[in-house]
Enzyme design. Structure first.
Site, PDB file in Angstrom:
ATOM      1  N   VAL A 100       0.857  -1.176   0.000  1.00 53.19           N
ATOM      2  CA  VAL A 100       0.000   0.000   0.000  1.00 53.19           C
ATOM      3  C   VAL A 100       0.896   1.230   0.000  1.00 53.19           C
ATOM      4  O   VAL A 100       1.885   1.297   0.746  1.00 53.19           O
ATOM      5  CB  VAL A 100      -0.927   0.029   1.230  1.00 53.19           C
ATOM      6  CG1 VAL A 100      -1.807   1.285   1.213  1.00 53.19           C
ATOM      7  CG2 VAL A 100      -1.788  -1.228   1.293  1.00 53.19           C
ATOM      8  N   CYS A 101       0.555   2.202  -0.846  1.00 57.06           N
ATOM      9  CA  CYS A 101       1.268   3.478  -0.886  1.00 57.06           C
ATOM     10  C   CYS A 101       2.758   3.227  -1.134  1.00 57.06           C
ATOM     11  O   CYS A 101       3.130   2.455  -2.011  1.00 57.06           O
ATOM     12  CB  CYS A 101       0.989   4.249   0.414  1.00 57.06           C
ATOM     13  SG  CYS A 101       1.417   5.994   0.370  1.00 57.06           S
TER      14      CYS A 101
END
Length: 214
Positions: A100-101
């Site tokens: 994520v990210c």
């Protein structure tokens, strides 16, 4: 049992992992373990939020789902090397390897994204591409067993996507209803394409004085 391993490091972004955690923990037989180089309370972004690591890399030799969060701490590649070495080992055992990210940068540092399409936070694209990944401006990008999500909140989308792949669409739809994930943001500026180049250029400076992004 489905073992979900989540590495922690100083400066992780809380929502990067808490959002998908609150989806994936409902998978049948789910066992979630937080992993850090020391089994301590690991401080998150700006030190205002921490999580207790339950295991070290030496304790976990395989997992079904690897979920790598982002955060400012991803940029300290020298300090993260024990974790990226472990991530590379885990990738050989996983059914799904996810980020994520800016967690994608740790996948990149582990050699997992070379030559793959992937996504990350829009402000980290040059760093992602430095690892040989091809940045793809989508909220969730799946290439084989590697699933990357864009910035922070997109981790929930990634986890719901993964739940659908593992347990079927009806189960994932029920999960979305259970957590009442029905985004209705007050502003339509959640991507560079929507916000425009002018706001995107000013955003790092606007954010720098307050809570910082991952």
């Amino acid at each position: 049992m489905t073992r979900i391993a989540i590495p922690l490091f100083p400066g992780f972004m809380p929502l990067d992992l808490v959002g998908p955690y609150d989806v994936l923990r409902f998978l049948p037989g789910a066992e979630v373990v937080f992993v850090a180089t020391k089994p301590d309370l690991i401080p998150g972004a700006d030190g205002g939020f921490g999580l207790q690591a339950q295991a070290t890399p030496d304790d976990i030799d395989a997992c079904d789902i690897l979920l790598v969060p982002g955060g400012r701490g991803t940029r300290d590649y020298a300090a993260r090397k024990p974790l990226t070495d472990w991530i590379a080992r885990m990738h050989k055992t996983t059914t799904w390897t996810t980020s994520v990210c800016t967690g994608a940068l740790l996948l990149g540092a582990a050699g997992i994204l070379d030559g793959l399409d992937a996504t990350t936070h829009w402000n980290a694209v040059p760093e992602l591409e430095a690892f040989g990944a091809r940045y793809t401006p989508e909220r969730v990008v799946r290439r084989g067993k590697v699933v990357t999500a864009a910035g922070v909140s997109s981790g929930i989308d990634m986890a719901l996507t993964l739940a659908g792949l593992i347990e079927g669409e009806e189960f994932a739809q029920a999960l979305q209803l259970w957590i009442e994930y029905d985004p209705q943001p007050p502003y339509d500026t959640g991507s560079v394409a929507k916000a425009g180049a002018e706001l995107a250029a000013r955003t790092p400076g606007l954010i720098a004085g307050g809570a910082r992004r991952g």
